[in-house]
Design an enzyme around this catalytic site. Structure first.
Site, PDB file in Angstrom:
ATOM      1  N   HIS A 288       0.844  -1.195   0.000  1.00  0.00           N
ATOM      2  CA  HIS A 288       0.000   0.000   0.000  1.00  0.00           C
ATOM      3  C   HIS A 288       0.875   1.239   0.000  1.00  0.00           C
ATOM      4  O   HIS A 288       1.959   1.221   0.577  1.00  0.00           O
ATOM      5  CB  HIS A 288      -0.929   0.011   1.235  1.00  0.00           C
ATOM      6  N   GLU A 350      -7.910  -5.013  -0.507  1.00  0.00           N
ATOM      7  CA  GLU A 350      -8.427  -5.848  -1.588  1.00  0.00           C
ATOM      8  C   GLU A 350      -8.348  -7.337  -1.267  1.00  0.00           C
ATOM      9  O   GLU A 350      -9.082  -8.141  -1.829  1.00  0.00           O
ATOM     10  CB  GLU A 350      -7.679  -5.571  -2.901  1.00  0.00           C
TER      11      GLU A 350
HETATM   12  N1  COA Z   1       3.949  -7.316  -5.013  1.00  0.00           N
HETATM   13  C1  COA Z   1       5.252  -7.305  -5.331  1.00  0.00           C
HETATM   14  N2  COA Z   1       6.048  -6.222  -5.149  1.00  0.00           N
HETATM   15  C2  COA Z   1       5.485  -5.139  -4.619  1.00  0.00           C
HETATM   16  C3  COA Z   1       4.138  -5.092  -4.245  1.00  0.00           C
HETATM   17  C4  COA Z   1       3.361  -6.234  -4.467  1.00  0.00           C
HETATM   18  N3  COA Z   1       2.069  -6.271  -4.154  1.00  0.00           N
HETATM   19  N4  COA Z   1       3.864  -3.872  -3.741  1.00  0.00           N
HETATM   20  C5  COA Z   1       4.998  -3.180  -3.796  1.00  0.00           C
HETATM   21  N5  COA Z   1       5.981  -3.931  -4.337  1.00  0.00           N
HETATM   22  C6  COA Z   1       7.365  -3.550  -4.559  1.00  0.00           C
HETATM   23  C7  COA Z   1       7.458  -2.509  -5.648  1.00  0.00           C
HETATM   24  O1  COA Z   1       7.590  -3.114  -6.912  1.00  0.00           O
HETATM   25  C8  COA Z   1       8.677  -1.744  -5.247  1.00  0.00           C
HETATM   26  O2  COA Z   1       9.802  -2.503  -5.665  1.00  0.00           O
HETATM   27  P1  COA Z   1      11.029  -1.794  -6.434  1.00  0.00           P
HETATM   28  O3  COA Z   1      11.484  -0.710  -5.512  1.00  0.00           O
HETATM   29  O4  COA Z   1      11.992  -2.913  -6.588  1.00  0.00           O
HETATM   30  O5  COA Z   1      10.450  -1.286  -7.702  1.00  0.00           O
HETATM   31  C9  COA Z   1       8.675  -1.801  -3.724  1.00  0.00           C
HETATM   32  O6  COA Z   1       7.862  -2.904  -3.381  1.00  0.00           O
HETATM   33  C10 COA Z   1       8.110  -0.596  -3.045  1.00  0.00           C
HETATM   34  O7  COA Z   1       6.848  -0.334  -3.567  1.00  0.00           O
HETATM   35  P2  COA Z   1       6.002   0.872  -2.974  1.00  0.00           P
HETATM   36  O8  COA Z   1       6.711   2.152  -3.248  1.00  0.00           O
HETATM   37  O9  COA Z   1       5.594   0.579  -1.594  1.00  0.00           O
HETATM   38  O10 COA Z   1       4.706   0.777  -3.859  1.00  0.00           O
HETATM   39  P3  COA Z   1       3.744   1.937  -4.240  1.00  0.00           P
HETATM   40  O11 COA Z   1       3.434   2.798  -3.081  1.00  0.00           O
HETATM   41  O12 COA Z   1       4.252   2.624  -5.460  1.00  0.00           O
HETATM   42  O13 COA Z   1       2.503   1.079  -4.678  1.00  0.00           O
HETATM   43  C11 COA Z   1       0.687  -0.360  -4.612  1.00  0.00           C
HETATM   44  C12 COA Z   1       1.462   0.704  -3.838  1.00  0.00           C
HETATM   45  C13 COA Z   1      -0.620  -0.622  -3.899  1.00  0.00           C
HETATM   46  C14 COA Z   1       0.381   0.174  -6.019  1.00  0.00           C
HETATM   47  C15 COA Z   1       1.525  -1.642  -4.698  1.00  0.00           C
HETATM   48  O14 COA Z   1       1.802  -2.108  -3.406  1.00  0.00           O
HETATM   49  C16 COA Z   1       0.858  -2.722  -5.537  1.00  0.00           C
HETATM   50  O15 COA Z   1       1.007  -2.709  -6.753  1.00  0.00           O
HETATM   51  N6  COA Z   1       0.110  -3.670  -4.892  1.00  0.00           N
HETATM   52  C17 COA Z   1      -0.588  -4.708  -5.649  1.00  0.00           C
HETATM   53  C18 COA Z   1      -1.889  -4.174  -6.230  1.00  0.00           C
HETATM   54  C19 COA Z   1      -2.931  -3.970  -5.169  1.00  0.00           C
HETATM   55  O16 COA Z   1      -3.152  -4.790  -4.296  1.00  0.00           O
HETATM   56  N7  COA Z   1      -3.610  -2.807  -5.270  1.00  0.00           N
HETATM   57  C20 COA Z   1      -4.644  -2.440  -4.351  1.00  0.00           C
HETATM   58  C21 COA Z   1      -4.199  -1.314  -3.498  1.00  0.00           C
HETATM   59  S1  COA Z   1      -5.351  -0.949  -2.216  1.00  0.00           S
END
Ligand code: COA
Length: 405
Positions: A288, A350
């Site tokens: 998140h 989710e």
């Molecule tokens: N699966 C795998 N890797 C993940 C991840 C996940 N669910 N969520 C974050 N990461 C990774 C990212 O790829 C990033 O890696 P990198 O630095 O090597 O590129 C690292 O963790 C840090 O990510 P972060 O900055 O915390 O993510 P964000 O704030 O940009 O994104 C989300 C937040 C929700 C978009 C992301 O966690 C995600 O894509 N989750 C899956 C989709 C989902 O469940 N969405 C519903 C949200 S309520």
């Protein structure tokens, strides 16, 4: 005066923007240096924030997300109280959010929403093409854009469940079912989908909609506020929210979460999860932008599921699904912690949304559209709150493109 929109610049330094590709000839390089020290405060560039992380762009009275402590307050209540301890119907949170966003009460909400559902149903025939689009969110976007032009806030909100349900029925080759004014929105949505009457499940759907009604400045709410800030009317603002919500990083995750639970049902989840990460895919329902601990809404849905399981005479299908989800969640948390020790990636809303909507028999293809109905309560209040500021949202970008020789 040359004003360059830029980022990462400390006042008093000289700003230089260079094209991404270096020009062949040094002498031909355009020098866009400008001394920003003399610029008025409002024109000074501010630090760049990737994905706008941590940037405050609005003040809101509607909800507060505490990502460190895992707390969520909606319309002044803890999300747990709103959805579980003193649960109302979805209509009550619509009223509460609206009063805060608009600064004035909204009366007769259940009746007006029922009237809006009836009006939306009367327009179904003219929306046949839009409603029949193969993807439920595409159908909702198209039917809302076409069917809600000029509608007021409750007119749009009342139309959404009608269009979601009618679209699902039409895509299945069935006739749409008319709404019924005496039912709550949750009961009526289930009935319009053709589901049998079931008060316990309607309560669970209410708990779901109450829980997801608002959540700070998430991507879809921000999109709706941006459009509201231009002075546009309600329908385009809600369409902007729907468009943002459709994405798998926002509201599109719960369907894939169930796919993941299905795929791991008869095996140890870790190998499957490792394979996903190796293929460069994200684990849906995990991570998140704001929460550094488990999403409080995941706890709310777990408790709502436990209540539903008890109300349905120890429905073992729900219990087994939740137990399996917990195993997958733990395996995913462990794996993500190994890969990203710098960033706590826990279950988000989710993950258990998927289980709750499955338990009340909402079809998987409708999960995001069902989410949209609940989140629309927040959008409407944010749209109104934004309008009251009277200020256009217009951030800056740093230009890194080519320049003429
Ligand atoms: N699966 C795998 N890797 C993940 C991840 C996940 N669910 N969520 C974050 N990461 C990774 C990212 O790829 C990033 O890696 P990198 O630095 O090597 O590129 C690292 O963790 C840090 O990510 P972060 O900055 O915390 O993510 P964000 O704030 O940009 O994104 C989300 C937040 C929700 C978009 C992301 O966690 C995600 O894509 N989750 C899956 C989709 C989902 O469940 N969405 C519903 C949200 S309520």
């Amino acid at each position: 005066m040359l004003i360059v929109e830029s980022t990462l610049i400390k006042a008093g330094t000289r700003l230089r923007i260079s094209p991404r590709k270096a020009p062949k000839d040094r002498a031909s390089r355009k020098d866009l240096s400008v001394n920003i020290a003399g610029l008025p405060a409002g024109e000074r560039p501010s630090p760049k924030a990737s994905g706008l992380e941590g940037v405050v762009v609005a003040e809101t009275r509607l909800s507060h997300v505490d990502g460190e402590r895992g707390q969520l307050f909606i319309a002044g209540s803890r999300v747990e109280d709103l959805a579980l301890s003193a649960p109302g119907q979805f209509e009550t949170v619509v009223e509460g959010l609206w009063a805060l966003g608009a600064g004035e009460p909204m009366t007769c909400v259940p009746e007006r929403l029922a009237q809006a559902r009836a009006s939306a149903f009367a327009r179904i025939e003219s929306l046949n093409h839009a409603l029949s689009l193969a993807d439920a969110m595409d159908a909702l976007l198209a039917s809302t854009a076409q069917g809600c032009a000029g509608s007021d806030s409750l007119g749009v909100l009342g139309a959404l469940p009608v269009y979601v349900a009618a679209g699902a029925r039409l895509r299945a080759g069935l006739s749409p079912i008319a709404p019924e004014a005496t039912r709550s929105m949750a009961q009526d949505f289930m009935s319009m989908l053709g589901l049998p009457e079931n008060p316990a499940r309607a309560r669970a759907l209410d708990a779901y909609w109450l829980t997801v009604s608002d959540h700070g400045l998430n991507a879809s709410t921000f999109a709706a506020r941006v459009v509201a800030s231009t002075g546009s009317d309600v329908m385009p603002c809600v369409v902007a929210g729907l468009a943002a919500l459709k994405g798998p990083l926002h509201g599109g995750a719960p369907g894939p979460v169930l796919d993941m639970l299905d795929a791991t049902a008869n095996s140890e989840p870790r190998a499957w999860l490792e394979n996903e990460l190796s293929a460069g895919r994200r684990i849906m329902g995990m991570g998140h932008r704001i929460y550094r601990v488990r999403d409080p809404r995941a706890f709310v849905f777990e408790r709502a599921l436990a209540r539903l399981e008890a109300e349905e005479q120890a429905n073992s299908a729900i219990a087994q699904r939740v137990a399996h989800a917990r195993r997958v969640e733990l395996a995913a948390s462990a794996l993500l912690n190994e890969r990203h020790p710098e960033r706590a990636l826990c279950a988000n809303v989710e993950f258990y949304t998927a289980l709750l909507l499955e338990a009340v028999e909402i079809p998987r293809a409708l999960f995001t559209a069902t989410f949209a109905v609940g989140r629309c309560a927040g959008w409407l209040a944010h749209i109104e709150e934004q309008r009251h500021t009277g200020r256009l949202i217009r951030p800056a970008a740093r230009y890194v493109g080519p320049l003429p020789d």
